[in-house]
Structures are given as structure tokens and as C-alpha cells.
Motif scaffolding. Structure first.
Motif, mmCIF file in Angstrom:
data_model
loop_
_atom_site.group_PDB
_atom_site.id
_atom_site.type_symbol
_atom_site.label_atom_id
_atom_site.label_comp_id
_atom_site.label_asym_id
_atom_site.label_seq_id
_atom_site.Cartn_x
_atom_site.Cartn_y
_atom_site.Cartn_z
ATOM 1 N N GLY A 60 4.650 6.202 56.408
ATOM 2 C CA GLY A 60 3.253 5.827 56.544
ATOM 3 C C GLY A 60 2.767 5.083 55.310
ATOM 4 N N THR A 61 1.568 4.493 55.415
ATOM 5 C CA THR A 61 1.029 3.721 54.291
ATOM 6 C C THR A 61 0.631 4.658 53.159
ATOM 7 O OG1 THR A 61 -1.241 3.839 55.103
ATOM 8 C CG2 THR A 61 0.125 2.006 55.908
ATOM 9 N N THR A 62 0.566 4.071 51.963
ATOM 10 C CA THR A 62 0.175 4.842 50.795
ATOM 11 C C THR A 62 -1.247 5.381 50.950
ATOM 12 O OG1 THR A 62 1.574 3.442 49.403
ATOM 13 C CG2 THR A 62 -0.097 4.772 48.279
ATOM 14 N N LEU A 63 -2.125 4.581 51.543
ATOM 15 C CA LEU A 63 -3.509 5.003 51.738
ATOM 16 C C LEU A 63 -3.582 6.241 52.633
ATOM 17 C CD1 LEU A 63 -6.533 4.528 51.359
ATOM 18 C CD2 LEU A 63 -6.468 2.991 53.363
ATOM 19 N N GLN A 64 -2.787 6.239 53.712
ATOM 20 C CA GLN A 64 -2.778 7.396 54.616
ATOM 21 C C GLN A 64 -2.310 8.668 53.886
ATOM 22 O OE1 GLN A 64 -0.204 5.878 57.732
ATOM 23 N NE2 GLN A 64 -1.956 5.433 59.088
ATOM 24 N N VAL A 65 -1.252 8.521 53.108
ATOM 25 C CA VAL A 65 -0.725 9.673 52.375
ATOM 26 C C VAL A 65 -1.750 10.167 51.353
ATOM 27 C CG1 VAL A 65 1.064 10.446 50.770
ATOM 28 C CG2 VAL A 65 1.673 9.009 52.719
ATOM 29 N N ASP A 66 -2.385 9.207 50.645
ATOM 30 C CA ASP A 66 -3.393 9.588 49.642
ATOM 31 C C ASP A 66 -4.576 10.293 50.292
ATOM 32 O OD1 ASP A 66 -1.836 8.538 47.685
ATOM 33 O OD2 ASP A 66 -2.950 6.648 47.499
ATOM 34 N N LEU A 67 -5.026 9.786 51.439
ATOM 35 C CA LEU A 67 -6.160 10.418 52.128
ATOM 36 C C LEU A 67 -5.809 11.827 52.575
ATOM 37 C CD1 LEU A 67 -7.537 7.433 54.278
ATOM 38 C CD2 LEU A 67 -8.632 8.524 52.297
ATOM 39 N N LEU A 68 -4.588 11.995 53.086
ATOM 40 C CA LEU A 68 -4.161 13.334 53.507
ATOM 41 C C LEU A 68 -4.077 14.284 52.314
ATOM 42 C CD1 LEU A 68 -1.369 12.426 56.100
ATOM 43 C CD2 LEU A 68 -3.563 13.539 56.594
ATOM 44 N N ALA A 69 -3.600 13.779 51.186
ATOM 45 C CA ALA A 69 -3.510 14.615 49.987
ATOM 46 C C ALA A 69 -4.894 15.009 49.495
ATOM 47 C CB ALA A 69 -2.743 13.872 48.883
ATOM 48 N N VAL A 70 -5.836 14.045 49.486
ATOM 49 C CA VAL A 70 -7.210 14.351 49.060
ATOM 50 C C VAL A 70 -7.848 15.352 50.006
ATOM 51 C CG1 VAL A 70 -9.528 13.390 48.792
ATOM 52 C CG2 VAL A 70 -7.556 12.165 47.862
ATOM 53 N N ALA A 71 -7.642 15.150 51.322
ATOM 54 C CA ALA A 71 -8.195 16.079 52.299
ATOM 55 C C ALA A 71 -7.624 17.487 52.098
ATOM 56 C CB ALA A 71 -7.904 15.593 53.714
ATOM 57 N N PHE A 72 -6.338 17.531 51.752
ATOM 58 C CA PHE A 72 -5.697 18.825 51.514
ATOM 59 C C PHE A 72 -6.349 19.542 50.328
ATOM 60 C CE2 PHE A 72 -2.253 21.433 49.644
ATOM 61 C CZ PHE A 72 -1.992 22.258 50.730
ATOM 62 N N VAL A 73 -6.620 18.799 49.257
ATOM 63 C CA VAL A 73 -7.269 19.384 48.075
ATOM 64 C C VAL A 73 -8.697 19.836 48.407
ATOM 65 C CG1 VAL A 73 -8.118 18.896 45.741
ATOM 66 C CG2 VAL A 73 -5.865 18.077 46.448
ATOM 67 N N VAL A 74 -9.412 19.006 49.175
ATOM 68 C CA VAL A 74 -10.786 19.365 49.568
ATOM 69 C C VAL A 74 -10.794 20.667 50.375
ATOM 70 C CG1 VAL A 74 -12.759 18.675 50.982
ATOM 71 C CG2 VAL A 74 -11.668 17.010 49.473
ATOM 72 N N VAL A 75 -9.829 20.779 51.279
ATOM 73 C CA VAL A 75 -9.722 22.000 52.090
ATOM 74 C C VAL A 75 -9.501 23.216 51.202
ATOM 75 C CG1 VAL A 75 -8.218 23.228 53.707
ATOM 76 C CG2 VAL A 75 -9.019 20.936 54.246
ATOM 77 N N LEU A 76 -8.625 23.086 50.205
ATOM 78 C CA LEU A 76 -8.368 24.204 49.294
ATOM 79 C C LEU A 76 -9.631 24.600 48.536
ATOM 80 C CD1 LEU A 76 -4.856 23.276 47.789
ATOM 81 C CD2 LEU A 76 -5.381 24.940 49.574
ATOM 82 N N VAL A 77 -10.407 23.597 48.086
ATOM 83 C CA VAL A 77 -11.646 23.877 47.350
ATOM 84 C C VAL A 77 -12.658 24.569 48.259
ATOM 85 C CG1 VAL A 77 -13.619 22.843 46.164
ATOM 86 C CG2 VAL A 77 -11.307 22.017 45.699
ATOM 87 N N LEU A 78 -12.823 24.047 49.485
ATOM 88 C CA LEU A 78 -13.769 24.652 50.424
ATOM 89 C C LEU A 78 -13.358 26.083 50.783
ATOM 90 C CD1 LEU A 78 -14.512 21.677 52.869
ATOM 91 C CD2 LEU A 78 -16.084 22.712 51.207
ATOM 92 N N GLN A 79 -12.056 26.286 50.965
ATOM 93 C CA GLN A 79 -11.580 27.641 51.282
ATOM 94 C C GLN A 79 -11.863 28.603 50.130
ATOM 95 O OE1 GLN A 79 -7.339 28.190 51.530
ATOM 96 N NE2 GLN A 79 -7.529 29.832 53.045
ATOM 97 N N ALA A 80 -11.625 28.133 48.889
ATOM 98 C CA ALA A 80 -11.891 28.986 47.723
ATOM 99 C C ALA A 80 -13.370 29.338 47.633
ATOM 100 C CB ALA A 80 -11.427 28.283 46.448
ATOM 101 N N TRP A 81 -14.239 28.336 47.897
ATOM 102 C CA TRP A 81 -15.688 28.607 47.841
ATOM 103 C C TRP A 81 -16.102 29.598 48.924
ATOM 104 C CZ3 TRP A 81 -19.247 27.842 51.734
ATOM 105 C CH2 TRP A 81 -20.579 28.086 51.397
#
Length: 580
Positions: A60-81
Motif C-alpha cells: 500500500g501507499t506510504t500515506l495509507q500506512v501512515d494514516l493507519l499508524a496515526v489512527a492506531f496511536v489515536v485509538v490507544l490514547v482514547l482507550q487510555a483516557w
């Protein structure tokens, strides 16, 4: 013989938990909602991780991978909160439940019949009010929320695994043959083990408390070594209870550890087979492995806190087992007469040891009766029966034709009041200590009435010298009250309670002989016209009474006026001669 306060049944504990959830449904719903939110948000993480793997594998494109990685981090932050907010709500919910439980426990304990509390011993009630409440505190504020988080996480994760790949989710079934039979065995064994252990710790606390309180008596009677041995035995029993519980857990915990490792191993094998057959991609297998791995953390948390929760359930049975006395069939009408009739009364603290043997006695209104006799003869026991604290095992005690033991407490205390040598100064003002008896006509006691009661008890001069008078704070951490003055405050409360019959069980024992005689003289005017039954070792009290009853071996061996008994040369005469 010491008896135990009752335990609540498992059904009563479930009803209590349901009632708590209903009474605090708003807080409970918010807490549960946050737990569910945290879990749902957390479920998105493995899905994103799987898509991230598929994106890399499929170039996949670099942008797709980066977006998925950012979304993954956001999910972790939201879950922690969300988890932090859920835990905070859980703590707040626990504090409210704990405060309410404490208040209800104190209310129920105060409503227990005095005879029940004395038969159980202070240690049992004390251990429930302290150690058991503390165990419930840990469970409500920490264990229960953490286990609830784990349960919600496991439920939602299992559903997510089934939705993601029903085939790979079959790997979870390998844990069932271990989990089900082992948990059935454990749950059958552990409740009785916990209850037995808590009872043993209650016994240890009771023995320790009684040993400390009666240290001087034990030393005077050369019983110190016996008390030490009793303490060691109680500690050994408590330790044995802990060992029995740990032995059960050591058999149970390894099976749980295996039960959440096996599904991961089975999932790897099944995933390899599914991938080789083209039934599942690497992203799906990664997602499922992430879900399975995510289940181990909540399972570990649940295991860590499960012991505290189980101990708390056993402690809760002890706490809510303290229930107010049944008020059914109690007489609420004030007896018409004031004469006391005792007919063939028998009483024993245990079924195989009778203390009183067929006592009969008539006490007309306004008489002053002194009960004397050697230690252990049954004098105090008779006083307790006359005051309605305990009921006779046979025979009857009637006031104005009404059985004393059938009178409601608020009626009984207005008719017959027992004043013993044991007194307590409550933490609070002098006014609050004195105003414990309720006015018959309602309302509050006036300063003049309180000072008059103190004067009757010989404590008015002391009260006048206090820094804030009636508003002076007494008790622990405030103005110290000597034992003799605590006794005088108790007598002042008796004056305010205004019973027509007063049972004095060594009520002036903490005063010296001169002070006791002065206090008794000051009370003469107050007690005029009342029935007074005095249990005393100081024979000057008996000499001033209308009649004297001599109790020996649980029987009345002599009864009559002081002078007549002296002239008879019997047991009373010998007591007077021995005391002179």
C-alpha cells in the motif's frame, strides 16, 4: 458461652448488590458506559493493526500506512483516557457505596439487642466494623471495577474475534475443558474456606481486645499465661485458615494460567493451517493474535483482584448479617402497674449450665431492694433479667403484669433501666453526652435540666469549672473524663431518663467509699418514690435498703430487712461480719 452473630446468605448478598446497583443506577450506568466505551475503542486497535499488516504486505501507499499508524496511536490514547475516566467513576461509585454500607451497618448494630451483642462478644462486632469493612472497601473501590473492566473486555473481545474470523475463533474452545470443571470445583470449595478464615481472624481480634481490656484482671488472677496461650491458639487457627485458602488457590491458579496461554498456541496452529489453505490472510491472523494477546492482560488483572473480591464477598456476608432485631410481637403499650413479679425464673448462658435455679421474688413499687452475695452467685445475671436485657429460659418476670422481655425497647427503657459499673464517654460535647435519653414530651433538654441532673449526680461543680461549660468537648482527643466522673455522667443520664425502676449493678464502684456514700445521699431525693434494686458488694448499701436478698449458687437463700437478717445469724450476717 460466646455465640456468633449471623452470616447473611448468598441470596441476601445478591439482593444487596442488586439494591446497591438500583439505588446508584445513574453512577453505575455512567461507570459501565465508560468501561464499554474503553473496550469498544480498544477493539479498534487490533483491526487497524491487521489492516496495517495487509497494507504493508499488499504494498500500500506510504500515506495509507501512515494514516493507519496515526489512527492506531489515536485509538490507544482514547482507550487510555476512557479507562482512566472509567476507573475514576468506579472509585467514586465505590466511595458512595462504602459510605452507605458503613452507615447502615452502624444503624443495624445499634439496633441489635444488648443481650445479643454481649453474647457474641465485642470482638465479633468489632472485626466486622473494622477489618471486614476495610476488605469491602478494597473490593468496592479497586477489585470490582478492575474485574468489571476485565469482564467487559473479555466479552467484547470474544465477540470481535467471532465477527472477524469464526474459524480462528474456535481456538478459544481449547480452554473450556480446563476452565469449566476447575472453576466449578473451586467455587464450591472457596466460600466456606473464606468464611472459616474470617471467623478465625474475628476470634483472634476478639481475644486480643478482651486480653488488652482485662489485662489487670488477668494479672491479678494469675491468668496471664492462659490468655497468652489463648492468643497463640487463635493466631494458629487464623494462620491455618490462610493456609487452607492458599492451598485451594495454588491448585486453581495454574489451571487459569494455562487456560489463557493454550488459545494463543492453538490460534497459531490454526492460523498457519488457514493461511496455507487460503482461508485467512496475514492481516486477519495478526488481528486475531492481537485480540488473543489482549485477553491475557484483563485475565491477569482479574486473577490479581479475584482473591480480594472473594474475601470481600465473605466479609459482606458478615457485614450485612448484622441486621436489626425483629420488632414483631413486642408490646408497645406502657404497663399499667409498676410492681415487679419474678416467678420460678431459671437462666443459663449455655443449655448445659444453669446459672439461676428457680428464683421467685416480689418487688412492690417504690421499694429499695439490695441484692448481695459472693462473686459468681448470679447477682448480675438476675439484674440483667430484671432489666429485660436477657430473657429467662424458664419462668417469668413481669412489670405491672406485662412480661419484661416482650416490651419494646423504647417502652422498656422508660420503665426499667440497668446501670452497670461499665460506662463510656462519647466523643462530643458534655451536652451531647447528657442528652442521649429522649424527653418523654419530645424537644430538647434545657441547660437548667441538664445542670440539675448533674447536680443530682454530684457533678455540677465539675461541670461549672469546664472551659466551655456544657459545650466542652469530651472524649478521645478532647477533655479527658476520669472513670469516676464518667460514672457520675451515667447517673445524670439516668436522672434524665426518669425510669420508675432502676437496677444498679455496682453503679458507684469506681468511686471511693466516701464519694460513693455522698453520691448515694444526693440521689436519695431523686430516687424517692422509685423502685431501686441495688446489686453491690459494699454492704452499707444493703443496710439502707428496705429489704436485702442474699443470692448464693443461683438461689435466693435469705430475704428480709437488714436488722432481721442480722438477728437471724445466717448467710447475710456472716457477710456483714466478714466485711467489718
Amino acid at each position: 458461652m460466646t455465640t456468633r452473630l449471623p452470616l447473611a446468605s448468598k441470596r441476601e448478598v445478591r439482593r444487596w448488590a442488586k439494591r446497591v446497583a438500583v439505588e446508584h443506577r445513574r453512577e453505575f450506568s455512567v461507570m459501565l458506559g465508560l468501561f464499554c466505551l474503553a473496550t469498544v475503542v480498544g477493539l479498534a486497535g487490533p483491526q487497524l493493526l491487521g489492516k496495517l499488516v495487509d497494507g504493508v504486505v499488499e504494498h500500500g501507499t506510504t500515506l495509507q500506512v501512515d494514516l493507519l499508524a496515526v489512527a492506531f496511536v489515536v485509538v490507544l490514547v482514547l482507550q487510555a483516557w476512557a479507562r482512566k475516566a472509567a476507573r475514576l467513576r468506579g472509585r467514586m461509585f465505590g466511595e458512595r457505596v462504602l459510605a452507605q454500607t458503613r452507615e447502615r451497618f452502624v444503624t443495624n448494630a445499634l439496633d441489635l439487642p444488648l443481650g445479643t451483642v454481649e453474647a457474641a462478644g465485642t470482638g465479633d462486632l468489632l472485626s466486622r466494623a473494622t477489618t471486614d469493612i476495610n476488605r469491602l472497601d478494597v473490593a468496592v473501590r479497586f477489585a470490582a471495577p478492575e474485574i468489571l473492566i476485565a469482564a467487559v473486555t473479555l466479552l467484547f473481545t470474544t465477540i470481535a474475534m467471532i465477527v472477524t474470523s469464526p474459524l480462528l475463533a474456535l481456538a478459544l474452545l481449547v480452554a473450556v475443558p480446563i476452565l469449566v470443571p476447575v472453576n466449578i470445583w473451586y467455587q464450591r470449595k472457596i466460600p466456606s474456606a473464606f468464611a472459616w478464615m474470617l471467623d478465625r481472624w474475628g476470634d483472634l481480634q476478639s481475644i486480643t481486645h478482651e486480653t488488652v481490656e482485662g489485662a489487670r484482671t488477668s494479672e491479678a488472677l494469675s491468668l496471664t499465661e492462659r490468655r497468652v496461650r489463648a492468643g497463640h491458639h487463635a493466631l494458629d487457627q487464623a494462620t491455618l485458615g490462610e493456609r487452607r485458602m492458599r492451598a485451594l488457590q495454588m491448585r486453581w491458579l495454574p489451571s487459569l494460567e494455562i487456560s489463557y496461554v493454550l488459545p494463543i498456541a492453538a490460534l497459531l496452529l490454526l492460523g498457519l493451517f488457514a493461511y496455507s489453505q487460503g482461508w485467512a490472510g496475514l492481516g486477519t491472523i495478526t488481528t486475531m493474535l492481537a485480540y488473543a494477546q489482549a485477553m491475557t492482560a484483563p485475565l491477569s488483572e482479574a486473577l490479581f483482584w479475584l482473591e480480594d473480591l472473594q474475601v470481600a464477598i465473605a466479609a459482606t456476608r458478615r457485614i450485612i448479617g448484622v441486621q436489626p432485631a425483629e420488632s414483631a410481637d413486642k408490646v408497645t403499650e406502657v404497663p399499667r402497674g409498676r410492681d415487679i413479679e419474678v416467678r420460678d425464673v431459671r437462666f443459663g448462658y449455655t443449655s448445659d449450665r444453669e446459672v439461676l435455679h428457680g428464683i421467685s421474688l416480689s418487688v412492690p413499687r417504690g421499694e429499695r431492694l439490695a441484692i448481695v452475695g459472693p462473686s459468681g452467685a448470679g447477682k448480675s445475671t438476675l439484674g440483667r433479667l430484671l432489666a429485660g436485657i436477657s430473657a429467662p429460659t424458664a419462668g417469668s418476670i413481669r412489670v405491672g403484669g406485662t412480661e419484661v422481655s416482650t416490651l419494646a425497647d423504647d417502652v422498656l427503657r422508660g420503665e426499667v433501666l440497668l446501670l452497670t459499673q461499665e460506662h463510656h464517654t462519647f466523643s462530643g460535647t458534655l451536652r451531647e453526652n447528657l442528652a442521649l435519653p429522649a424527653r418523654r414530651d419530645g424537644g430538647d433538654w434545657t441547660d437548667e435540666e441538664l445542670m440539675a441532673a448533674l447536680a443530682s449526680a454530684g457533678a455540677a461543680e465539675w461541670a461549672a469549672g469546664l472551659p466551655d461549660g456544657l459545650d466542652t468537648k469530651l472524649g478521645s482527643g478532647a477533655y479527658a473524663v476520669p472513670a469516676g466522673l464518667a460514672q457520675q455522667l451515667a447517673l445524670a443520664r439516668v436522672v434524665l431518663a426518669d425510669p420508675h425502676t432502676l437496677v444498679l449493678d455496682e453503679a458507684t464502684s469506681l468511686l471511693d467509699t466516701g464519694s460513693a456514700r455522698e453520691l448515694e445521699r444526693s440521689l436519695n431525693a431523686v430516687l424517692e418514690g422509685r423502685t431501686v434494686i441495688a446489686i453491690a458488694h459494699r454492704l452499707h448499701t444493703a443496710a439502707a435498703a428496705d429489704r436485702v436478698a442474699v443470692v448464693e449458687g443461683g438461689r435466693i437463700t435469705e430475704l428480709g430487712p437488714h436488722q432481721d437478717l442480722i438477728a437471724a445469724g445466717g448467710p447475710y450476717s456472716r457477710l456483714v461480719e466478714a466485711a467489718s
